[in-house]
Design an enzyme around this catalytic site. Structure first.
Site, PDB file in Angstrom:
ATOM      1  CG  ASN A 169     -58.993  18.607  82.486  1.00  0.00           C
ATOM      2  OD1 ASN A 169     -59.639  17.725  82.004  1.00  0.00           O
ATOM      3  ND2 ASN A 169     -59.261  19.487  83.281  1.00  0.00           N
ATOM      4  CB  THR A 173     -48.982  23.022  79.676  1.00  0.00           C
ATOM      5  OG1 THR A 173     -50.093  23.004  80.286  1.00  0.00           O
ATOM      6  CG2 THR A 173     -49.615  23.555  77.891  1.00  0.00           C
ATOM      7  CB  CYS A 181     -58.072  26.213  81.826  1.00  0.00           C
ATOM      8  SG  CYS A 181     -56.742  25.341  82.354  1.00  0.00           S
ATOM      9  N   GLY A 241     -46.303  16.856  87.522  1.00  0.00           N
ATOM     10  CA  GLY A 241     -46.061  16.167  89.283  1.00  0.00           C
ATOM     11  C   GLY A 241     -47.269  16.785  89.922  1.00  0.00           C
ATOM     12  CG  HIS A 242     -49.825  21.125  89.814  1.00  0.00           C
ATOM     13  ND1 HIS A 242     -50.921  21.563  89.872  1.00  0.00           N
ATOM     14  CD2 HIS A 242     -48.894  20.824  87.998  1.00  0.00           C
ATOM     15  CE1 HIS A 242     -51.199  21.938  88.225  1.00  0.00           C
ATOM     16  NE2 HIS A 242     -50.781  21.801  87.648  1.00  0.00           N
ATOM     17  CB  THR A 247     -30.466  24.345  84.956  1.00  0.00           C
ATOM     18  OG1 THR A 247     -29.614  24.671  84.247  1.00  0.00           O
ATOM     19  CG2 THR A 247     -30.015  23.346  86.023  1.00  0.00           C
ATOM     20  CD  GLN A 271     -56.677  15.804  86.446  1.00  0.00           C
ATOM     21  OE1 GLN A 271     -56.803  14.744  87.347  1.00  0.00           O
ATOM     22  NE2 GLN A 271     -56.295  16.847  86.321  1.00  0.00           N
TER      23      GLN A 271
HETATM   24  C1  LIG Z   1     -53.567  19.276  84.663  1.00  0.00           C
HETATM   25  C2  LIG Z   1     -53.568  19.525  83.423  1.00  0.00           C
HETATM   26  C3  LIG Z   1     -52.249  19.816  82.674  1.00  0.00           C
HETATM   27  C4  LIG Z   1     -51.400  20.603  82.401  1.00  0.00           C
HETATM   28  O1  LIG Z   1     -50.520  20.287  83.498  1.00  0.00           O
HETATM   29  P1  LIG Z   1     -49.956  21.330  84.179  1.00  0.00           P
HETATM   30  O2  LIG Z   1     -48.447  20.677  84.345  1.00  0.00           O
HETATM   31  O3  LIG Z   1     -50.606  22.447  84.879  1.00  0.00           O
HETATM   32  O4  LIG Z   1     -49.014  22.421  82.456  1.00  0.00           O
HETATM   33  C5  LIG Z   1     -52.510  18.499  80.752  1.00  0.00           C
HETATM   34  N1  LIG Z   1     -53.683  18.451  80.860  1.00  0.00           N
HETATM   35  C6  LIG Z   1     -54.561  17.597  82.068  1.00  0.00           C
HETATM   36  C7  LIG Z   1     -54.998  16.302  81.721  1.00  0.00           C
HETATM   37  C8  LIG Z   1     -54.354  18.387  82.866  1.00  0.00           C
HETATM   38  O5  LIG Z   1     -55.353  17.905  83.951  1.00  0.00           O
END
Ligand SMILES: *Cc1c(COP(=O)(O)O)cnc(C)c1O
Length: 410
Positions: free
Chosen positions: A159, A78, A333, A208-209, A245, A187
């Site tokens: 997504n 984000t 979301c 990252g996640h 940081t 994605q």
């Molecule tokens: C998950 C997602 C985001 C947001 O990423 P965050 O690290 O959770 O803020 C933005 N764009 C897409 C397409 C996503 O799937």
């Protein structure tokens, strides 16, 4: 409070978040304990951390064909999206037009809508429509760009549906018109090849996640010589492009995750794709009045989004949960509200189908036994829910057996 652990679930919600790869966690742990120095410090204890961050930067750059100094570390996808769009607008303060699509992640969609509604500094936002497959019209896109356009922001992979936009063509068109180009590749990164040496993209976002690194870490790629303004203003970190940081352990983990993603890309596009296809084809074949949402081939290898008419997505998820199956209805979301997802609405998915949509998103950690588990339990869940659905009763009056675990319709 009881916890449901990973070994108890079939996790098919990888577009919402992924598990941190064990190899990634192992790389991260020493940076919480032994090596906790500040990478900006003058002493060796801190400085050695800076060297490790440099390694991570190189690994991340290698995954997307970037130069290491074109990457700015952020706190999430984000933040990367916001930083890119606001930097582009500041680069051209006299231009007020943003081109985006109707199916963007809220990180882009809600920012653009906010910019359009702010008083005093009104921006004009074009949200390009998509067709029934979730695809854009390239001519309509090109026609939307004008002298007033500062930036294009479109996602690489959706997504909710996994649909891929033709980013290489779109970036080339923007460049030919002197418009800055941002893509949310959160994605796409790690799942499909990306080579920024070949595609004229100005800004690209990663989180990252979504690729087996930690939550709360992201990257913004900023092409060399692309005008840039920091979003977080503070210290001199990231060569003054982002104060604060560094999230040291997570960045180092992200480097490892990118290295792993490159090594697993082939598997993602063969074994994971085959699992997804078996799952998708099995669900569609076993369930009448079901349909695929999104283009059949222009799609991520791990994602399927299927609608089951006349049932509620939330109800399906609750029943899947009883079998330990983690999935999603629409995006994480938007669930929680009763409105069907803005993505499916933009695609013109009929009301009765949009409500009963389920997204299953796989990863290299899924197995064919898990696919069999879902194929065994999901079709009967749909059949049972339909026997209880007044909409189904009305639409198929007389054709449904009251006790039936199978619906009578063909
Ligand atoms: C998950 C997602 C985001 C947001 O990423 P965050 O690290 O959770 O803020 C933005 N764009 C897409 C397409 C996503 O799937």
């Amino acid at each position: 409070m009881t916890f449901v652990t990973n070994d108890k679930v079939v996790y098919m919600d990888n577009n919402a978040t992924t598990r941190v790869a064990p190899e990634v966690l192992e790389e991260m742990l020493p940076y919480f304990s032994e090596y906790y120095g500040n990478p900006s410090s003058m002493h060796t204890f801190g400085g050695q951390v800076g060297n490790k961050i440099r390694d991570a930067r190189e690994k991340i750059a290698a995954l997307i064909g970037a130069q290491p100094d074109e990457l700015v570390f952020t706190s999430c996808g984000t933040e990367s999206d916001s930083t890119a769009i606001l930097a582009a607008l500041q680069a051209f303060p006299e231009k007020r037009h943003i081109v985006t699509s109707r199916v963007e992640h809220p990180a882009v969609k809600n920012l653009c809508e906010r910019l359009a509604s702010l008083t005093g500094h009104k921006h004009r936002v074009t949200q390009l429509p998509v067709d029934r497959d979730g695809m854009l019209d390239l001519q309509q896109y090109e026609d939307s760009l004008d002298e007033d356009t500062a930036v294009v922001s479109v996602m690489w992979a959706n997504n909710e549906t996994g649909v891929l936009f033709p980013i290489a063509e779109m970036a080339a068109i923007a460049k030919s018109k002197g418009v800055l180009f941002h893509t949310d590749a959160v994605q796409a990164a790690g799942k499909i090849p990306i080579d920024l040496a070949k595609i004229p993209i100005d800004f690209l976002s990663i989180s990252g996640h979504k690729l087996h690194a930690a939550k709360g870490v992201g990257v913004l790629y900023v092409r060399k010589r692309t005008p840039f303004m920091p979003f977080l203003i503070g210290g001199h970190q990231e060569k003054g492009r982002r104060g604060g940081t560094e999230n040291v352990a997570s960045l180092i983990g992200l480097g490892k995750a990118c290295e792993l993603a490159a090594a697993h890309m082939q598997e993602e596009n063969t074994r994971v794709r085959a699992l997804r296809d078996t799952l998708e084809n099995g669900l569609l074949a076993r369930t009448p009045h079901s349909m695929l949402n999104g283009h059949k081939t222009e799609r991520l290898p791990n994602t399927t989004n299927v609608s089951f008419e006349y049932v509620e997505g939330e109800a399906i998820l609750l029943h899947l949960d009883r079998f330990g199956i983690c999935a999603s209805s629409g995006s994480a979301c938007t669930s929680g509200s009763l409105e069907p997802s803005h993505v499916l609405r933009a695609m013109g998915v009929p009301f009765t189908a949009a409500h009963g949509s389920i997204r299953l998103s796989l990863s290299i950690y899924n197995t064919s036994r898990e696919v069999d588990h879902v194929l065994e339990h999901l079709p009967p869940i749909i059949a049972n829910l339909r026997t209880l659905s007044p909409f189904w009763q009305t639409a198929h009056r007389g054709s449904v057996g009251r006790s039936g675990s199978q619906c009578g319709c063909k």
